[in-house]
Design a protein around this motif. Structure first.
Motif, PDB file in Angstrom:
ATOM      1  N   TRP A  21     -45.045  -4.712 -50.854  1.00 34.90           N
ATOM      2  CA  TRP A  21     -44.662  -5.640 -51.841  1.00 34.90           C
ATOM      3  C   TRP A  21     -44.834  -5.324 -53.458  1.00 34.90           C
ATOM      4  CZ3 TRP A  21     -41.982  -9.714 -50.253  1.00 34.90           C
ATOM      5  CH2 TRP A  21     -42.199 -10.125 -48.918  1.00 34.90           C
ATOM      6  N   GLN A  22     -43.754  -5.617 -54.079  1.00 36.51           N
ATOM      7  CA  GLN A  22     -43.912  -5.386 -55.463  1.00 36.51           C
ATOM      8  C   GLN A  22     -43.905  -6.688 -56.357  1.00 36.51           C
ATOM      9  OE1 GLN A  22     -40.431  -3.178 -55.835  1.00 36.51           O
ATOM     10  NE2 GLN A  22     -41.208  -1.383 -54.339  1.00 36.51           N
ATOM     11  N   PRO A  23     -44.297  -6.808 -57.665  1.00 38.90           N
ATOM     12  CA  PRO A  23     -44.248  -8.166 -58.443  1.00 38.90           C
ATOM     13  C   PRO A  23     -42.756  -8.534 -58.413  1.00 38.90           C
ATOM     14  CG  PRO A  23     -45.630  -6.493 -59.333  1.00 38.90           C
ATOM     15  CD  PRO A  23     -45.140  -5.666 -58.219  1.00 38.90           C
ATOM     16  N   ASP A  24     -41.766  -7.688 -58.415  1.00 39.38           N
ATOM     17  CA  ASP A  24     -40.457  -7.896 -58.687  1.00 39.38           C
ATOM     18  C   ASP A  24     -39.874  -8.830 -57.496  1.00 39.38           C
ATOM     19  OD1 ASP A  24     -40.308  -6.718 -61.073  1.00 39.38           O
ATOM     20  OD2 ASP A  24     -38.974  -5.291 -60.182  1.00 39.38           O
ATOM     21  N   ASP A  25     -40.528  -8.578 -56.326  1.00 39.11           N
ATOM     22  CA  ASP A  25     -40.283  -9.448 -55.189  1.00 39.11           C
ATOM     23  C   ASP A  25     -40.379 -10.895 -55.170  1.00 39.11           C
ATOM     24  OD1 ASP A  25     -39.337  -7.084 -54.014  1.00 39.11           O
ATOM     25  OD2 ASP A  25     -41.470  -6.641 -53.120  1.00 39.11           O
ATOM     26  N   ILE A  26     -41.406 -11.205 -56.250  1.00 39.37           N
ATOM     27  CA  ILE A  26     -42.035 -12.616 -56.023  1.00 39.37           C
ATOM     28  C   ILE A  26     -40.777 -13.755 -56.080  1.00 39.37           C
ATOM     29  CG2 ILE A  26     -43.351 -14.342 -57.400  1.00 39.37           C
ATOM     30  CD1 ILE A  26     -45.303 -12.123 -57.741  1.00 39.37           C
ATOM     31  N   LEU A  30     -40.588 -16.367 -53.122  1.00 38.21           N
ATOM     32  CA  LEU A  30     -40.991 -17.983 -53.380  1.00 38.21           C
ATOM     33  C   LEU A  30     -39.940 -18.942 -52.947  1.00 38.21           C
ATOM     34  CD1 LEU A  30     -42.656 -18.055 -56.785  1.00 38.21           C
ATOM     35  CD2 LEU A  30     -43.852 -17.977 -54.702  1.00 38.21           C
ATOM     36  N   VAL A  31     -38.378 -18.424 -52.934  1.00 36.03           N
ATOM     37  CA  VAL A  31     -37.427 -19.066 -52.530  1.00 36.03           C
ATOM     38  C   VAL A  31     -37.400 -19.461 -51.110  1.00 36.03           C
ATOM     39  CG1 VAL A  31     -34.986 -18.898 -51.994  1.00 36.03           C
ATOM     40  CG2 VAL A  31     -35.927 -18.496 -54.646  1.00 36.03           C
ATOM     41  N   ALA A  32     -37.784 -18.007 -50.539  1.00 35.40           N
ATOM     42  CA  ALA A  32     -37.848 -18.095 -48.892  1.00 35.40           C
ATOM     43  C   ALA A  32     -39.133 -18.913 -48.628  1.00 35.40           C
ATOM     44  CB  ALA A  32     -38.288 -16.554 -48.389  1.00 35.40           C
ATOM     45  N   PHE A  33     -40.207 -18.962 -49.138  1.00 33.11           N
ATOM     46  CA  PHE A  33     -41.336 -19.957 -48.584  1.00 33.11           C
ATOM     47  C   PHE A  33     -41.151 -21.396 -49.107  1.00 33.11           C
ATOM     48  CE2 PHE A  33     -44.836 -16.491 -49.480  1.00 33.11           C
ATOM     49  CZ  PHE A  33     -44.265 -15.906 -48.307  1.00 33.11           C
ATOM     50  N   HIS A  34     -40.205 -21.660 -49.879  1.00 28.83           N
ATOM     51  CA  HIS A  34     -39.938 -23.089 -50.074  1.00 28.83           C
ATOM     52  C   HIS A  34     -38.790 -23.675 -48.988  1.00 28.83           C
ATOM     53  CE1 HIS A  34     -41.586 -22.782 -54.196  1.00 28.83           C
ATOM     54  NE2 HIS A  34     -41.771 -24.203 -53.986  1.00 28.83           N
ATOM     55  N   ASP A  35     -38.169 -22.837 -48.266  1.00 31.09           N
ATOM     56  CA  ASP A  35     -37.270 -23.103 -46.970  1.00 31.09           C
ATOM     57  C   ASP A  35     -37.913 -24.156 -46.179  1.00 31.09           C
ATOM     58  OD1 ASP A  35     -35.156 -22.802 -45.195  1.00 31.09           O
ATOM     59  OD2 ASP A  35     -36.670 -21.843 -44.296  1.00 31.09           O
ATOM     60  N   PRO A  36     -37.097 -25.256 -45.602  1.00 32.23           N
ATOM     61  CA  PRO A  36     -37.835 -26.154 -45.071  1.00 32.23           C
ATOM     62  C   PRO A  36     -38.266 -25.720 -43.388  1.00 32.23           C
ATOM     63  CG  PRO A  36     -35.791 -27.011 -45.816  1.00 32.23           C
ATOM     64  CD  PRO A  36     -35.937 -25.596 -46.135  1.00 32.23           C
ATOM     65  N   THR A  48     -46.105 -20.696 -56.126  1.00 27.83           N
ATOM     66  CA  THR A  48     -45.919 -20.404 -57.610  1.00 27.83           C
ATOM     67  C   THR A  48     -46.144 -18.805 -57.704  1.00 27.83           C
ATOM     68  OG1 THR A  48     -48.009 -20.643 -58.099  1.00 27.83           O
ATOM     69  CG2 THR A  48     -46.982 -22.464 -58.187  1.00 27.83           C
ATOM     70  N   ASP A  49     -45.618 -18.384 -58.893  1.00 31.93           N
ATOM     71  CA  ASP A  49     -45.570 -17.064 -59.477  1.00 31.93           C
ATOM     72  C   ASP A  49     -47.230 -16.601 -59.487  1.00 31.93           C
ATOM     73  OD1 ASP A  49     -44.190 -14.584 -60.771  1.00 31.93           O
ATOM     74  OD2 ASP A  49     -45.789 -15.002 -61.764  1.00 31.93           O
ATOM     75  N   ALA A  51     -49.682 -18.024 -57.955  1.00 33.40           N
ATOM     76  CA  ALA A  51     -50.140 -18.008 -56.437  1.00 33.40           C
ATOM     77  C   ALA A  51     -50.048 -16.904 -55.632  1.00 33.40           C
ATOM     78  CB  ALA A  51     -50.030 -19.204 -55.668  1.00 33.40           C
ATOM     79  N   ALA A  52     -48.578 -16.361 -56.063  1.00 35.97           N
ATOM     80  CA  ALA A  52     -48.017 -15.266 -55.164  1.00 35.97           C
ATOM     81  C   ALA A  52     -48.849 -13.854 -55.926  1.00 35.97           C
ATOM     82  CB  ALA A  52     -46.637 -15.096 -55.776  1.00 35.97           C
ATOM     83  N   ARG A  53     -49.217 -13.903 -57.049  1.00 35.94           N
ATOM     84  CA  ARG A  53     -50.047 -12.606 -57.570  1.00 35.94           C
ATOM     85  C   ARG A  53     -51.140 -12.625 -56.973  1.00 35.94           C
ATOM     86  NH1 ARG A  53     -46.864  -9.985 -61.893  1.00 35.94           N
ATOM     87  NH2 ARG A  53     -45.043 -11.405 -62.178  1.00 35.94           N
ATOM     88  N   GLU A  54     -51.763 -13.723 -56.936  1.00 37.49           N
ATOM     89  CA  GLU A  54     -53.439 -13.787 -56.325  1.00 37.49           C
ATOM     90  C   GLU A  54     -53.242 -13.426 -55.029  1.00 37.49           C
ATOM     91  OE1 GLU A  54     -56.128 -14.138 -57.922  1.00 37.49           O
ATOM     92  OE2 GLU A  54     -57.320 -14.120 -56.148  1.00 37.49           O
ATOM     93  N   HIS A  55     -52.169 -13.816 -54.280  1.00 40.89           N
ATOM     94  CA  HIS A  55     -51.924 -13.574 -52.786  1.00 40.89           C
ATOM     95  C   HIS A  55     -51.780 -11.947 -52.590  1.00 40.89           C
ATOM     96  CE1 HIS A  55     -50.544 -14.099 -48.962  1.00 40.89           C
ATOM     97  NE2 HIS A  55     -49.315 -13.517 -48.931  1.00 40.89           N
TER      98      HIS A  55
END
Ligand SMILES: CC(C)(COP(=O)(O)OP(=O)(O)OC[C@H]1O[C@@H](n2cnc3c(N)ncnc32)[C@H](O)[C@@H]1OP(=O)(O)O)[C@@H](O)C(=O)NCCC(=O)NCCS
Length: 177
Positions: A21-26, A30-36, A48-49, A51-55
């Motif tokens: 993973w790269q920071p540019d992928d965030i 995030l769009v995919a993780f919000h999918d129902p 959130t950005d 939370a993704a960086r911490e992840h």
């Protein structure tokens, strides 16, 4: 255990490639993780950005402990993610998700097959497990296409959305041993 290495060269079947993973992928992540559909079957994901960086930092620490390898599935756009996690001794677990527009064309099946072969051949694992919700039929199909066998239905197996969820457990042994 030692750190899990990054596969080198990156795992690829000519259609999909698995890479760190790269920071540019965030944003795409995030769009995919919000999918129902993702939300329905997942109990937790960074939304959130920050939370993704911490992840990503958590994943790297777990990789260095030899427990987790989490990779982006790309073509080269980000299509989803696939992970080898819970690595202990000769066992590990596989997980995966796809962005909505990457579903229905075999991407998860390709990615899991690549990571399974690497986990057996390069890491030396002898058994892989995969755990799904009983109603996650698309995920059951990925597991079965990749050769996993349904082994058990575990009742109230894991915390999920404030309660306990049953789990279907799939297993795969390294048949090349
Ligand atoms: C689980 C999930 C990854 C499955 O996605 P998917 O698109 O069904 O899986 P694949 O990429 O393997 O594609 C399989 C589909 O492509 C089709 N396909 C086309 N070409 C294919 C090929 N060469 N190989 C395999 N399948 C192919 C299959 O027929 C299948 O379609 P169908 O379900 O209509 O039969 C997806 O639903 C998802 O991201 N869900 C949310 C997160 C989640 O639940 N993760 C799993 C937690 S256990």
């Amino acid at each position: 255990m030692c750190a899990l290495p990054w596969p080198s060269p990156p795992l690829s079947d000519g259609v999909v490639t698995l890479r760190p993973w790269q920071p540019d992928d965030i944003p795409a992540m995030l769009v995919a993780f919000h999918d129902p559909v993702f939300q329905r079957f997942s109990d937790w994901a960074p939304l959130t950005d920050a939370a993704a960086r911490e992840h990503f930092s958590d994943l790297e620490r777990a990789r260095l402990r030899g427990e987790v390898l989490d990779l982006a599935i790309v073509d080269p756009a980000v299509l989803g993610g696939v992970s080898l996690h819970g690595v202990a001794g000769e066992r590990g677990r596989i997980g995966y998700w796809l962005a909505p527009d990457a579903r229905g064309r075999g991407v998860a099946t390709r990615a899991v097959r690549l990571l399974v072969r690497w986990a057996f051949d390069a890491v030396g694992l002898t058994r892989l497990e995969l755990t799904c919700g009983p109603d996650n039929v698309a995920s059951h199909c990925v597991a079965e296409r990749c050769g996993f066998r349904r082994e058990a239905l575990l009742r109230a197996h894991q915390p999920f959305k404030g309660g306990m969820r049953d789990s279907v457990v799939y297993g795969l042994q390294n048949t090349r041993l």
